[in-house]
Design a protein around this motif. Structure first.
Motif, short mmCIF file in Angstrom:
data_model
loop_
_atom_site.label_atom_id
_atom_site.label_comp_id
_atom_site.label_asym_id
_atom_site.label_seq_id
_atom_site.Cartn_x
_atom_site.Cartn_y
_atom_site.Cartn_z
N PHE A 1 26.78 62.69 66.80
CA PHE A 1 26.52 62.13 67.88
C PHE A 1 27.47 60.93 68.10
CE2 PHE A 1 23.61 59.41 70.67
CZ PHE A 1 23.12 60.63 71.60
N ARG A 2 27.54 59.83 67.10
CA ARG A 2 28.52 58.96 67.45
C ARG A 2 30.10 59.39 67.87
NH1 ARG A 2 26.01 57.65 62.13
NH2 ARG A 2 24.30 56.17 62.68
N ARG A 3 30.63 60.47 67.03
CA ARG A 3 31.87 60.98 67.24
C ARG A 3 31.98 61.64 68.76
NH1 ARG A 3 37.19 60.30 67.06
NH2 ARG A 3 38.22 62.06 67.13
N PHE A 4 30.77 62.24 69.40
CA PHE A 4 30.85 62.65 70.46
C PHE A 4 30.84 61.29 71.54
CE2 PHE A 4 27.92 63.56 74.31
CZ PHE A 4 28.79 64.65 74.88
N ASP B 1 24.39 50.87 67.60
CA ASP B 1 24.57 51.94 67.07
C ASP B 1 23.62 52.95 68.28
OD1 ASP B 1 24.60 54.52 66.00
OD2 ASP B 1 24.11 53.82 63.98
N GLU B 2 24.40 53.79 68.98
CA GLU B 2 23.63 54.44 70.09
C GLU B 2 22.84 55.73 69.70
OE1 GLU B 2 25.60 55.44 73.76
OE2 GLU B 2 26.82 53.50 73.45
N PRO C 1 31.93 44.16 79.84
CA PRO C 1 31.62 45.56 80.56
C PRO C 1 30.46 46.07 80.11
CG PRO C 1 33.76 45.56 80.01
CD PRO C 1 33.25 44.33 79.20
N PHE C 2 29.29 46.32 80.82
CA PHE C 2 28.16 46.90 80.46
C PHE C 2 28.08 48.44 80.86
CE2 PHE C 2 23.53 48.02 81.25
CZ PHE C 2 23.13 47.33 80.07
N PHE C 3 27.95 48.99 79.57
CA PHE C 3 27.73 50.47 79.77
C PHE C 3 26.41 51.12 79.58
CE2 PHE C 3 31.99 49.30 77.98
CZ PHE C 3 32.98 49.98 78.76
N LEU C 4 26.22 52.39 80.49
CA LEU C 4 24.94 53.08 80.09
C LEU C 4 24.69 53.45 78.77
CD1 LEU C 4 22.69 53.47 82.18
CD2 LEU C 4 23.38 55.78 82.53
N ARG C 5 23.68 53.40 78.18
CA ARG C 5 23.46 53.92 76.82
C ARG C 5 23.21 55.25 76.65
NH1 ARG C 5 20.40 50.01 75.05
NH2 ARG C 5 18.23 50.88 75.24
N MET C 6 23.73 55.91 75.89
CA MET C 6 23.56 57.48 75.84
C MET C 6 22.24 57.72 74.69
SD MET C 6 26.28 60.31 74.26
CE MET C 6 26.50 59.44 72.91
N ALA C 7 21.32 58.32 75.53
CA ALA C 7 20.20 58.74 74.82
C ALA C 7 20.30 59.75 73.67
CB ALA C 7 19.29 59.25 75.85
#
Length: 371
Positions: free
Chosen positions: A24-27, A141-142, A351-357
Protein backbone atom coordinates in the motif's frame (compact mmCIF):
# COMPACT_ATOMS: atom_id res chain seq x y z
CA UNK A 1 -6.90 3.29 -6.72
CA UNK A 2 -10.06 1.73 -8.19
CA UNK A 3 -7.93 -0.90 -9.94
CA UNK A 4 -6.15 -1.77 -6.70
CA UNK A 5 -9.49 -2.10 -4.90
CA UNK A 6 -10.79 -4.38 -7.68
CA UNK A 7 -7.68 -6.53 -7.44
CA UNK A 8 -8.25 -6.88 -3.70
CA UNK A 9 -11.70 -8.34 -4.40
CA UNK A 10 -10.52 -11.17 -6.67
CA UNK A 11 -9.88 -13.53 -3.78
CA UNK A 12 -8.68 -13.48 -0.20
CA UNK A 13 -5.07 -14.11 -1.22
CA UNK A 14 -5.06 -11.16 -3.64
CA UNK A 15 -6.83 -9.11 -1.01
CA UNK A 16 -4.10 -9.80 1.55
CA UNK A 17 -1.42 -8.76 -0.94
CA UNK A 18 -3.21 -5.60 -2.10
CA UNK A 19 -3.93 -4.45 1.45
CA UNK A 20 -0.49 -5.29 2.82
CA UNK A 21 0.92 -2.07 4.34
CA UNK A 22 4.21 -2.39 2.43
CA UNK A 23 2.41 -2.76 -0.92
CA UNK A 24 0.00 0.00 0.00
CA UNK A 25 2.82 2.44 0.85
CA UNK A 26 4.70 1.59 -2.35
CA UNK A 27 1.54 2.09 -4.40
CA UNK A 28 0.95 5.44 -2.75
CA UNK A 29 4.51 6.60 -3.41
CA UNK A 30 4.11 6.03 -7.16
CA UNK A 31 0.66 7.43 -7.83
CA UNK A 32 0.01 11.10 -8.54
CA UNK A 33 -0.84 12.82 -5.25
CA UNK A 34 -4.36 14.29 -5.32
CA UNK A 35 -3.60 17.95 -4.54
CA UNK A 36 -6.45 19.73 -2.74
CA UNK A 37 -4.62 23.04 -2.31
CA UNK A 38 -1.71 24.80 -0.68
CA UNK A 39 -1.58 26.37 2.77
CA UNK A 40 0.67 29.42 2.77
CA UNK A 41 1.64 31.28 5.94
CA UNK A 42 3.02 34.66 6.87
CA UNK A 43 4.88 35.22 10.12
CA UNK A 44 5.99 38.74 9.45
CA UNK A 45 9.52 39.33 10.70
CA UNK A 46 9.33 36.59 13.31
CA UNK A 47 11.90 33.80 12.91
CA UNK A 48 9.76 31.40 14.88
CA UNK A 49 5.97 31.33 15.37
CA UNK A 50 5.95 32.83 18.86
CA UNK A 51 3.35 35.36 17.79
CA UNK A 52 0.26 35.31 15.64
CA UNK A 53 0.73 34.55 11.98
CA UNK A 54 -1.67 34.52 9.06
CA UNK A 55 -2.61 31.43 7.08
CA UNK A 56 -4.21 31.35 3.66
CA UNK A 57 -5.55 28.30 1.80
CA UNK A 58 -5.20 28.31 -2.00
CA UNK A 59 -7.49 25.86 -3.81
CA UNK A 60 -5.94 23.80 -6.58
CA UNK A 61 -7.82 23.07 -9.83
CA UNK A 62 -9.97 19.98 -9.25
CA UNK A 63 -9.48 18.65 -12.83
CA UNK A 64 -13.16 17.58 -12.91
CA UNK A 65 -12.62 15.52 -9.77
CA UNK A 66 -15.70 16.02 -7.54
CA UNK A 67 -13.91 14.54 -4.53
CA UNK A 68 -11.12 17.11 -4.74
CA UNK A 69 -13.59 19.93 -5.33
CA UNK A 70 -15.65 18.88 -2.30
CA UNK A 71 -12.55 18.61 -0.09
CA UNK A 72 -11.34 22.07 -1.10
CA UNK A 73 -14.77 23.63 -0.56
CA UNK A 74 -15.67 21.95 2.74
CA UNK A 75 -12.33 21.42 4.48
CA UNK A 76 -11.71 23.33 7.71
CA UNK A 77 -8.12 24.29 6.96
CA UNK A 78 -8.04 27.10 9.53
CA UNK A 79 -8.98 24.92 12.53
CA UNK A 80 -12.03 27.06 13.28
CA UNK A 81 -14.97 24.65 13.43
CA UNK A 82 -13.90 22.04 15.94
CA UNK A 83 -16.03 22.14 19.14
CA UNK A 84 -12.95 22.14 21.40
CA UNK A 85 -11.39 25.20 19.75
CA UNK A 86 -12.23 28.39 21.66
CA UNK A 87 -10.02 30.88 19.85
CA UNK A 88 -8.76 29.87 16.43
CA UNK A 89 -6.49 32.94 16.27
CA UNK A 90 -4.24 31.38 18.90
CA UNK A 91 -3.60 28.16 16.97
CA UNK A 92 -0.50 28.27 14.74
CA UNK A 93 0.07 25.90 11.83
CA UNK A 94 3.32 23.98 12.33
CA UNK A 95 3.24 21.16 9.78
CA UNK A 96 1.25 19.11 7.30
CA UNK A 97 1.48 15.53 6.03
CA UNK A 98 -0.82 12.74 4.90
CA UNK A 99 -4.01 14.79 5.21
CA UNK A 100 -3.20 15.91 8.78
CA UNK A 101 -2.38 19.40 10.06
CA UNK A 102 -0.21 20.02 13.12
CA UNK A 103 -1.14 23.05 15.25
CA UNK A 104 0.32 24.53 18.42
CA UNK A 105 -1.52 26.79 20.85
CA UNK A 106 -0.29 30.20 21.89
CA UNK A 107 3.10 31.83 22.07
CA UNK A 108 4.61 29.04 24.15
CA UNK A 109 2.87 26.10 22.47
CA UNK A 110 1.06 25.05 25.63
CA UNK A 111 -1.02 22.52 23.68
CA UNK A 112 -0.67 20.61 20.43
CA UNK A 113 -3.31 19.26 18.07
CA UNK A 114 -3.22 17.07 14.98
CA UNK A 115 -6.29 17.91 12.94
CA UNK A 116 -8.03 16.21 10.03
CA UNK A 117 -9.65 19.21 8.28
CA UNK A 118 -11.91 17.03 6.13
CA UNK A 119 -13.38 14.80 8.87
CA UNK A 120 -12.95 17.63 11.41
CA UNK A 121 -11.52 15.31 14.03
CA UNK A 122 -8.58 16.22 16.24
CA UNK A 123 -6.11 14.60 18.60
CA UNK A 124 -5.15 16.97 21.42
CA UNK A 125 -2.02 16.41 23.51
CA UNK A 126 0.50 18.31 25.59
CA UNK A 127 4.13 19.03 24.61
CA UNK A 128 6.68 16.85 26.43
CA UNK A 129 7.89 19.88 28.43
CA UNK A 130 6.71 23.41 29.04
CA UNK A 131 8.23 26.68 27.83
CA UNK A 132 11.00 25.24 25.67
CA UNK A 133 11.86 26.14 22.06
CA UNK A 134 10.75 22.92 20.36
CA UNK A 135 10.91 22.17 16.66
CA UNK A 136 8.24 19.78 15.45
CA UNK A 137 7.67 17.57 12.41
CA UNK A 138 4.61 15.47 11.61
CA UNK A 139 4.95 12.29 9.53
CA UNK A 140 1.81 10.35 8.54
CA UNK A 141 1.41 6.75 7.43
CA UNK A 142 -1.48 6.44 4.98
CA UNK A 143 -1.44 2.64 5.21
CA UNK A 144 -3.27 2.85 8.54
CA UNK A 145 -3.98 6.62 8.85
CA UNK A 146 -1.59 6.91 11.80
CA UNK A 147 0.95 9.65 12.46
CA UNK A 148 4.01 10.57 14.49
CA UNK A 149 5.00 13.98 15.84
CA UNK A 150 8.76 14.27 16.26
CA UNK A 151 10.10 16.90 18.61
CA UNK A 152 13.65 18.14 19.04
CA UNK A 153 14.81 20.65 21.62
CA UNK A 154 17.85 22.68 20.51
CA UNK A 155 20.68 22.93 23.00
CA UNK A 156 23.75 24.87 21.74
CA UNK A 157 25.86 23.68 24.71
CA UNK A 158 25.39 19.95 24.36
CA UNK A 159 23.27 17.20 22.85
CA UNK A 160 19.73 17.94 21.73
CA UNK A 161 16.93 15.80 23.10
CA UNK A 162 14.38 14.18 20.82
CA UNK A 163 11.02 12.61 21.66
CA UNK A 164 8.26 11.11 19.53
CA UNK A 165 4.48 11.18 19.95
CA UNK A 166 2.61 8.30 18.30
CA UNK A 167 -1.10 8.31 17.47
CA UNK A 168 -1.12 4.57 18.15
CA UNK A 169 -0.04 4.88 21.80
CA UNK A 170 -1.09 8.51 22.42
CA UNK A 171 2.08 9.11 24.40
CA UNK A 172 5.59 10.57 24.09
CA UNK A 173 8.62 8.28 23.97
CA UNK A 174 12.22 9.45 24.35
CA UNK A 175 14.33 8.89 21.28
CA UNK A 176 17.83 9.64 22.50
CA UNK A 177 19.80 12.74 21.65
CA UNK A 178 21.08 14.47 18.54
CA UNK A 179 24.63 15.80 18.53
CA UNK A 180 24.73 19.58 18.07
CA UNK A 181 26.37 20.39 14.74
CA UNK A 182 25.01 23.60 13.23
CA UNK A 183 22.90 26.68 13.91
CA UNK A 184 19.47 25.31 14.67
CA UNK A 185 16.63 26.13 12.28
CA UNK A 186 13.95 28.59 13.19
CA UNK A 187 11.38 26.62 11.21
CA UNK A 188 9.93 23.20 11.90
CA UNK A 189 10.73 19.87 10.30
CA UNK A 190 9.24 18.70 7.01
CA UNK A 191 8.10 15.20 6.04
CA UNK A 192 9.71 13.42 3.09
CA UNK A 193 8.06 10.02 2.84
CA UNK A 194 9.18 7.92 5.80
CA UNK A 195 11.76 10.59 6.68
CA UNK A 196 11.62 14.02 8.29
CA UNK A 197 14.23 16.74 7.90
CA UNK A 198 15.19 20.07 9.43
CA UNK A 199 17.08 22.75 7.52
CA UNK A 200 20.05 24.59 9.00
CA UNK A 201 20.04 28.35 9.36
CA UNK A 202 23.64 29.21 8.59
CA UNK A 203 22.60 32.08 6.31
CA UNK A 204 21.50 34.13 9.32
CA UNK A 205 24.28 33.08 11.71
CA UNK A 206 27.62 34.83 11.26
CA UNK A 207 29.35 32.34 13.58
CA UNK A 208 28.62 29.29 11.44
CA UNK A 209 30.30 27.93 8.35
CA UNK A 210 28.33 29.04 5.27
CA UNK A 211 27.07 25.67 4.10
CA UNK A 212 23.61 24.14 4.05
CA UNK A 213 23.35 21.14 6.37
CA UNK A 214 20.24 19.05 6.86
CA UNK A 215 19.27 16.98 9.89
CA UNK A 216 17.39 13.82 8.86
CA UNK A 217 15.58 11.11 10.83
CA UNK A 218 14.28 7.80 9.49
CA UNK A 219 10.91 7.38 11.22
CA UNK A 220 11.00 3.58 10.86
CA UNK A 221 14.38 3.06 12.52
CA UNK A 222 14.55 6.43 14.31
CA UNK A 223 18.18 6.78 13.22
CA UNK A 224 19.45 10.35 12.92
CA UNK A 225 21.96 11.55 10.32
CA UNK A 226 23.22 14.66 8.58
CA UNK A 227 23.35 15.63 4.92
CA UNK A 228 25.23 18.53 3.35
CA UNK A 229 23.09 20.03 0.61
CA UNK A 230 24.75 20.61 -2.79
CA UNK A 231 23.21 24.07 -3.03
CA UNK A 232 24.41 27.49 -1.83
CA UNK A 233 23.13 28.76 1.48
CA UNK A 234 19.81 30.53 0.99
CA UNK A 235 18.86 28.69 -2.20
CA UNK A 236 15.39 27.14 -2.26
CA UNK A 237 15.24 23.34 -2.04
CA UNK A 238 13.38 20.39 -0.58
CA UNK A 239 14.28 16.80 0.30
CA UNK A 240 12.36 13.91 -1.29
CA UNK A 241 12.32 10.17 -0.64
CA UNK A 242 12.79 8.46 -4.02
CA UNK A 243 13.74 4.74 -3.76
CA UNK A 244 14.07 4.56 -7.55
CA UNK A 245 16.99 7.00 -7.26
CA UNK A 246 18.65 5.35 -4.28
CA UNK A 247 16.79 6.97 -1.38
CA UNK A 248 16.86 10.60 -0.35
CA UNK A 249 17.22 13.18 -3.14
CA UNK A 250 17.22 16.96 -3.25
CA UNK A 251 15.21 19.20 -5.56
CA UNK A 252 16.47 22.78 -5.84
CA UNK A 253 15.87 25.88 -7.94
CA UNK A 254 18.38 28.27 -9.45
CA UNK A 255 17.57 31.08 -11.88
CA UNK A 256 14.21 29.55 -12.84
CA UNK A 257 15.79 26.11 -13.31
CA UNK A 258 14.70 23.01 -11.39
CA UNK A 259 17.44 20.52 -10.54
CA UNK A 260 17.10 16.98 -9.22
CA UNK A 261 20.16 15.92 -7.20
CA UNK A 262 20.89 12.26 -6.40
CA UNK A 263 23.69 10.64 -4.38
CA UNK A 264 26.66 9.22 -6.24
CA UNK A 265 28.85 6.26 -5.32
CA UNK A 266 31.24 8.48 -3.36
CA UNK A 267 28.60 10.02 -1.15
CA UNK A 268 28.46 13.26 -3.11
CA UNK A 269 25.72 14.74 -5.27
CA UNK A 270 25.18 14.78 -9.03
CA UNK A 271 22.45 16.42 -11.10
CA UNK A 272 20.17 13.68 -12.42
CA UNK A 273 17.80 15.99 -14.25
CA UNK A 274 17.54 19.70 -15.00
CA UNK A 275 14.51 21.58 -16.33
CA UNK A 276 14.66 25.22 -17.41
CA UNK A 277 11.19 26.57 -16.73
CA UNK A 278 11.55 29.52 -19.08
CA UNK A 279 12.91 27.46 -21.98
CA UNK A 280 10.40 24.62 -21.68
CA UNK A 281 7.39 26.83 -20.98
CA UNK A 282 7.55 30.08 -22.97
CA UNK A 283 4.41 31.51 -21.38
CA UNK A 284 6.35 31.77 -18.12
CA UNK A 285 8.69 34.22 -19.87
CA UNK A 286 5.76 36.59 -20.39
CA UNK A 287 4.79 36.29 -16.73
CA UNK A 288 8.36 36.92 -15.72
CA UNK A 289 8.60 40.03 -17.87
CA UNK A 290 5.15 41.49 -17.18
CA UNK A 291 4.93 40.80 -13.45
CA UNK A 292 8.59 40.63 -12.42
CA UNK A 293 8.35 36.94 -11.60
CA UNK A 294 11.95 36.14 -10.71
CA UNK A 295 11.80 33.78 -7.76
CA UNK A 296 11.00 30.07 -7.67
CA UNK A 297 10.36 28.54 -4.26
CA UNK A 298 10.39 24.73 -3.99
CA UNK A 299 7.61 23.56 -1.67
CA UNK A 300 7.61 19.77 -1.94
CA UNK A 301 8.14 16.78 -4.21
CA UNK A 302 6.06 13.62 -4.32
CA UNK A 303 5.90 10.74 -6.84
CA UNK A 304 7.89 12.65 -9.46
CA UNK A 305 5.88 15.88 -9.12
CA UNK A 306 7.54 19.09 -7.93
CA UNK A 307 5.34 21.70 -6.23
CA UNK A 308 6.62 25.28 -6.45
CA UNK A 309 5.70 28.92 -6.05
CA UNK A 310 6.63 31.41 -8.80
CA UNK A 311 6.54 34.87 -7.25
CA UNK A 312 7.27 38.50 -7.99
CA UNK A 313 10.08 40.49 -6.38
CA UNK A 314 8.12 43.76 -6.68
CA UNK A 315 4.47 42.78 -6.30
CA UNK A 316 2.39 40.39 -4.23
CA UNK A 317 1.56 38.38 -7.37
CA UNK A 318 2.22 34.69 -7.06
CA UNK A 319 1.54 31.50 -9.02
CA UNK A 320 1.68 27.88 -7.94
CA UNK A 321 3.35 25.40 -10.27
CA UNK A 322 3.12 21.60 -10.45
CA UNK A 323 5.89 20.08 -12.59
CA UNK A 324 5.96 16.44 -13.65
CA UNK A 325 9.68 15.72 -13.81
CA UNK A 326 9.16 12.51 -15.79
CA UNK A 327 7.10 13.99 -18.63
CA UNK A 328 8.22 17.64 -18.18
CA UNK A 329 4.61 18.83 -18.18
CA UNK A 330 3.54 21.82 -16.11
CA UNK A 331 0.32 22.95 -14.47
CA UNK A 332 -0.04 26.50 -13.21
CA UNK A 333 -2.71 28.24 -11.17
CA UNK A 334 -2.99 31.66 -9.61
CA UNK A 335 -2.33 32.14 -5.94
CA UNK A 336 -5.61 34.07 -5.75
CA UNK A 337 -5.60 34.19 -1.97
CA UNK A 338 -3.05 37.00 -2.03
CA UNK A 339 -4.66 39.36 -4.55
CA UNK A 340 -6.15 41.61 -1.91
CA UNK A 341 -3.12 41.63 0.36
CA UNK A 342 -0.63 44.46 0.56
CA UNK A 343 2.23 42.07 1.37
CA UNK A 344 3.14 38.57 0.24
CA UNK A 345 2.97 35.43 2.36
CA UNK A 346 6.55 34.24 2.58
CA UNK A 347 6.38 31.87 5.54
CA UNK A 348 6.32 28.08 5.24
CA UNK A 349 3.92 26.71 2.60
CA UNK A 350 2.34 23.24 2.76
CA UNK A 351 0.74 21.40 -0.16
CA UNK A 352 -2.29 19.52 1.18
CA UNK A 353 -3.04 16.15 -0.44
CA UNK A 354 -6.12 13.99 -0.18
CA UNK A 355 -5.29 11.00 1.98
CA UNK A 356 -5.63 7.58 0.39
CA UNK A 357 -8.16 5.40 2.23
CA UNK A 358 -6.77 2.02 3.37
CA UNK A 359 -8.10 -1.03 1.53
CA UNK A 360 -10.50 -3.38 3.36
CA UNK A 361 -9.09 -6.38 5.19
CA UNK A 362 -8.88 -9.42 2.93
CA UNK A 363 -10.37 -11.86 5.44
CA UNK A 364 -13.49 -9.78 5.99
CA UNK A 365 -16.02 -11.04 3.42
CA UNK A 366 -18.48 -8.27 4.07
CA UNK A 367 -15.86 -5.57 3.49
CA UNK A 368 -14.74 -7.30 0.30
CA UNK A 369 -18.31 -7.38 -0.97
CA UNK A 370 -18.77 -3.71 -0.10
CA UNK A 371 -15.54 -2.86 -1.95
Amino acid sequence: MASLASAACVCKRWGRVASDPAVFRRFGSLRRPPLVGVLVTDRGREKFPLYYHDTCFIKAPSRNNPELASAAANGDFYFMHHPDVDDDDEWRLRGCDGGFLLFSLGRYSTDLAVYDPLDRTAVFFKPPHDFRPFRYAIVADEADASFQVIDIQPDPWGDDASVVFSSRTRSWVENGSVRYRFAWPYTDGIAAGRFAYWRSNTKNDCYCEPKEEILVVDTKTMVWSYMTAPVPVGESYCVAHMPEHGGLCIVSSKEQRVLLWVSDANGGWVVKKEVSLLNHFPYLKKLRRDQWMKRVRILAMRAGYVYMEFWSIRKTDSYLLVLNLNTVKLEIFLNNGLNNEDRPYRGPAFPFFLRMAPLPAADDDKKLQDA
